[in-house]
Design a protein around this motif. Sequence first.
Motif, PDB file in Angstrom:
ATOM      1  N   ASP A 198     -15.876 -52.406 -39.418  1.00 55.22           N
ATOM      2  CA  ASP A 198     -15.101 -51.181 -39.253  1.00 55.22           C
ATOM      3  C   ASP A 198     -15.774 -50.223 -38.273  1.00 55.22           C
ATOM      4  N   GLU A 199     -17.096 -50.227 -38.228  1.00 55.88           N
ATOM      5  CA  GLU A 199     -17.799 -49.342 -37.290  1.00 55.88           C
ATOM      6  C   GLU A 199     -17.538 -49.769 -35.847  1.00 55.88           C
ATOM      7  N   ALA A 200     -17.404 -51.061 -35.600  1.00 54.27           N
ATOM      8  CA  ALA A 200     -17.046 -51.519 -34.258  1.00 54.27           C
ATOM      9  C   ALA A 200     -15.651 -51.031 -33.875  1.00 54.27           C
ATOM     10  N   ARG A 201     -14.732 -50.983 -34.835  1.00 57.89           N
ATOM     11  CA  ARG A 201     -13.397 -50.465 -34.561  1.00 57.89           C
ATOM     12  C   ARG A 201     -13.446 -48.973 -34.216  1.00 57.89           C
ATOM     13  N   VAL A 202     -14.285 -48.234 -34.915  1.00 61.69           N
ATOM     14  CA  VAL A 202     -14.426 -46.806 -34.626  1.00 61.69           C
ATOM     15  C   VAL A 202     -14.946 -46.600 -33.209  1.00 61.69           C
ATOM     16  N   LEU A 203     -15.936 -47.404 -32.798  1.00 60.60           N
ATOM     17  CA  LEU A 203     -16.482 -47.280 -31.450  1.00 60.60           C
ATOM     18  C   LEU A 203     -15.432 -47.599 -30.394  1.00 60.60           C
ATOM     19  N   LEU A 204     -14.618 -48.631 -30.624  1.00 55.60           N
ATOM     20  CA  LEU A 204     -13.568 -48.965 -29.666  1.00 55.60           C
ATOM     21  C   LEU A 204     -12.525 -47.851 -29.567  1.00 55.60           C
ATOM     22  N   LEU A 205     -12.204 -47.220 -30.702  1.00 54.05           N
ATOM     23  CA  LEU A 205     -11.268 -46.099 -30.670  1.00 54.05           C
ATOM     24  C   LEU A 205     -11.811 -44.963 -29.813  1.00 54.05           C
ATOM     25  N   LEU A 206     -13.087 -44.630 -29.986  1.00 56.06           N
ATOM     26  CA  LEU A 206     -13.682 -43.548 -29.202  1.00 56.06           C
ATOM     27  C   LEU A 206     -13.763 -43.915 -27.724  1.00 56.06           C
ATOM     28  N   LEU A 207     -14.017 -45.198 -27.417  1.00 52.21           N
ATOM     29  CA  LEU A 207     -14.116 -45.610 -26.026  1.00 52.21           C
ATOM     30  C   LEU A 207     -12.759 -45.570 -25.336  1.00 52.21           C
ATOM     31  N   GLU A 208     -11.720 -46.067 -25.980  1.00 52.96           N
ATOM     32  CA  GLU A 208     -10.421 -46.214 -25.334  1.00 52.96           C
ATOM     33  C   GLU A 208      -9.561 -44.960 -25.414  1.00 52.96           C
ATOM     34  N   HIS A 209      -9.716 -44.168 -26.473  1.00 48.46           N
ATOM     35  CA  HIS A 209      -8.851 -43.004 -26.657  1.00 48.46           C
ATOM     36  C   HIS A 209      -9.612 -41.687 -26.548  1.00 48.46           C
ATOM     37  N   GLY A 210     -10.874 -41.750 -26.257  1.00 51.06           N
ATOM     38  CA  GLY A 210     -11.620 -40.529 -26.021  1.00 51.06           C
ATOM     39  C   GLY A 210     -12.105 -39.852 -27.292  1.00 51.06           C
ATOM     40  N   PRO A 211     -12.631 -38.614 -27.150  1.00 52.80           N
ATOM     41  CA  PRO A 211     -13.141 -37.869 -28.313  1.00 52.80           C
ATOM     42  C   PRO A 211     -12.052 -37.666 -29.366  1.00 52.80           C
ATOM     43  N   GLN A 212     -12.480 -37.619 -30.632  1.00 53.78           N
ATOM     44  CA  GLN A 212     -11.560 -37.496 -31.750  1.00 53.78           C
ATOM     45  C   GLN A 212     -11.762 -36.150 -32.450  1.00 53.78           C
ATOM     46  N   PRO A 213     -10.657 -35.558 -32.918  1.00 53.62           N
ATOM     47  CA  PRO A 213     -10.779 -34.254 -33.591  1.00 53.62           C
ATOM     48  C   PRO A 213     -11.295 -34.405 -35.015  1.00 53.62           C
ATOM     49  N   SER A 214     -11.964 -33.396 -35.475  1.00 49.57           N
ATOM     50  CA  SER A 214     -12.405 -33.294 -36.866  1.00 49.57           C
ATOM     51  C   SER A 214     -12.377 -31.819 -37.255  1.00 49.57           C
ATOM     52  N   VAL A 215     -12.252 -31.546 -38.535  1.00 47.05           N
ATOM     53  CA  VAL A 215     -12.184 -30.161 -39.010  1.00 47.05           C
ATOM     54  C   VAL A 215     -13.092 -29.999 -40.216  1.00 47.05           C
ATOM     55  N   ASP A 216     -13.581 -28.760 -40.369  1.00 47.61           N
ATOM     56  CA  ASP A 216     -14.300 -28.350 -41.568  1.00 47.61           C
ATOM     57  C   ASP A 216     -13.446 -27.309 -42.280  1.00 47.61           C
ATOM     58  N   VAL A 217     -13.332 -27.410 -43.574  1.00 46.39           N
ATOM     59  CA  VAL A 217     -12.625 -26.419 -44.381  1.00 46.39           C
ATOM     60  C   VAL A 217     -13.675 -25.532 -45.039  1.00 46.39           C
ATOM     61  N   ARG A 218     -13.570 -24.209 -44.784  1.00 43.56           N
ATOM     62  CA  ARG A 218     -14.523 -23.224 -45.300  1.00 43.56           C
ATOM     63  C   ARG A 218     -13.749 -22.097 -45.982  1.00 43.56           C
ATOM     64  N   THR A 219     -14.471 -21.321 -46.725  1.00 46.02           N
ATOM     65  CA  THR A 219     -13.871 -20.142 -47.355  1.00 46.02           C
ATOM     66  C   THR A 219     -13.620 -19.083 -46.301  1.00 46.02           C
ATOM     67  N   GLY A 220     -12.477 -18.387 -46.462  1.00 48.23           N
ATOM     68  CA  GLY A 220     -12.096 -17.358 -45.493  1.00 48.23           C
ATOM     69  C   GLY A 220     -11.855 -16.030 -46.171  1.00 48.23           C
ATOM     70  N   ALA A 295      -8.774 -19.768 -47.342  1.00 43.53           N
ATOM     71  CA  ALA A 295      -9.461 -20.881 -46.657  1.00 43.53           C
ATOM     72  C   ALA A 295      -9.219 -20.777 -45.177  1.00 43.53           C
ATOM     73  N   LYS A 296     -10.167 -21.261 -44.437  1.00 46.50           N
ATOM     74  CA  LYS A 296     -10.004 -21.332 -42.989  1.00 46.50           C
ATOM     75  C   LYS A 296     -10.462 -22.701 -42.501  1.00 46.50           C
ATOM     76  N   VAL A 297      -9.844 -23.160 -41.445  1.00 46.53           N
ATOM     77  CA  VAL A 297     -10.121 -24.473 -40.869  1.00 46.53           C
ATOM     78  C   VAL A 297     -10.875 -24.269 -39.563  1.00 46.53           C
ATOM     79  N   VAL A 298     -12.038 -24.890 -39.470  1.00 47.26           N
ATOM     80  CA  VAL A 298     -12.870 -24.814 -38.275  1.00 47.26           C
ATOM     81  C   VAL A 298     -12.739 -26.147 -37.543  1.00 47.26           C
ATOM     82  N   ARG A 299     -12.355 -26.072 -36.290  1.00 43.60           N
ATOM     83  CA  ARG A 299     -12.114 -27.283 -35.500  1.00 43.60           C
ATOM     84  C   ARG A 299     -13.389 -27.765 -34.833  1.00 43.60           C
ATOM     85  N   ARG A 300     -13.620 -29.090 -34.946  1.00 43.92           N
ATOM     86  CA  ARG A 300     -14.781 -29.730 -34.351  1.00 43.92           C
ATOM     87  C   ARG A 300     -14.294 -30.931 -33.535  1.00 43.92           C
ATOM     88  N   SER A 301     -15.251 -31.732 -33.026  1.00 42.87           N
ATOM     89  CA  SER A 301     -14.887 -32.955 -32.284  1.00 42.87           C
ATOM     90  C   SER A 301     -16.026 -33.959 -32.382  1.00 42.87           C
TER      91      SER A 301
END
Length: 348
Positions: A198-220, A295-301
């Motif tokens: 599965d980690e090889a699949r993750v690497l191929l996704l990042l290589l072919e489709h570029g950076p991927q979004p991620s978010v942190d949920v924090r108290t607001g 709650a607030k959503v903090v965007r990462r990558s």
Amino acid sequence: MTDLHDEVAPPAGAPLPQPAESESEAPEPLLDDLPADGVDPRAHPSAHDRLAPAVEALPGLARVAASAAWHTTGWGVRQSLRNTARLARAVTDRDEAAALAHEATEAVQVVSDLARSVSAGIPVSSALVRAGETLGSFSEPPERRARRHDEDAPPRTDPRRPSLRERGAELLERSRDVWSERDGHPAYERMLGELAPDEARVLLLLLEHGPQPSVDVRTGGPIGMVSSQLIAPGLTMIGARAGCRYVDQVPAYLNNLFRLGLVWFSREPLRDPMDYQVLEAQPDVLEACHTVKFAKVVRRSIHLTPFGEDFCRTCLVDEVTAERSFPEHQAPPEAESGEPSKHGGTAD
């Protein structure tokens, strides 16, 4: 006067005349002295001489034949019992079954070699002795044969491992060889053994489709402006988009890829906000937001490192695909790579 034809008697005390040599031969045997068949045994002395040793050897030959029959019967009984026990073990032991099949194949080969040797003109006795020695080795228990093989084998000497200094000198020597070509970093071979599918699949996704979004949920809210608490970190859709088999293991996959230096986590969001619309509508993000009043959503990558991108091009795609241009990833800053920042400290 005495007649010349009259015999003259020897004087008294004179020795008697001896007969001539021709007259001293043994007299002819009388008919009464011959055996019933009329054949004189002295006429054929060689036949009698040939039969006498054979008659005398008959008891010894009988003893040898009886001993051979006894030992052959005993060997056959022992082999039958041993083979029966091995067949019983072969029902449940795969290794024993394979050993029996191997020995049967070798026995057939021995019989074939025996027939070929006899046809080639080798004496039957020599061919039988050779075949007997080969078949006799099969009757030994496997443990004894393995122990005898180890005893006959020459002692193995482990080569001395080079020291670290010697390995360093060899590495520098290779660095001076301008004609040497090596595919990829030497660490790539080790890293392939430390990756899950599965980690090889993750690497191929990042290589072919570029950076991927991620978010942190924090108290607001007002309190979150003073002291914000982390509720759910690093929520992504990487597992679903990459087609991972174990989606719940994606956080562990990303930690391992970060440990190997293949990915890095940026605090900066992606340029296109549309990449976060679908992610923020996912059930796990909504569930984390509903656990608190505000709650607030903090965007990462998430990005590939230059080392990770080269690893993917070298190990995960073919040569033609590796020459293509892929989406760009941001390079990690010095602080993210563990090096001191320009301000003399490390980033938070």
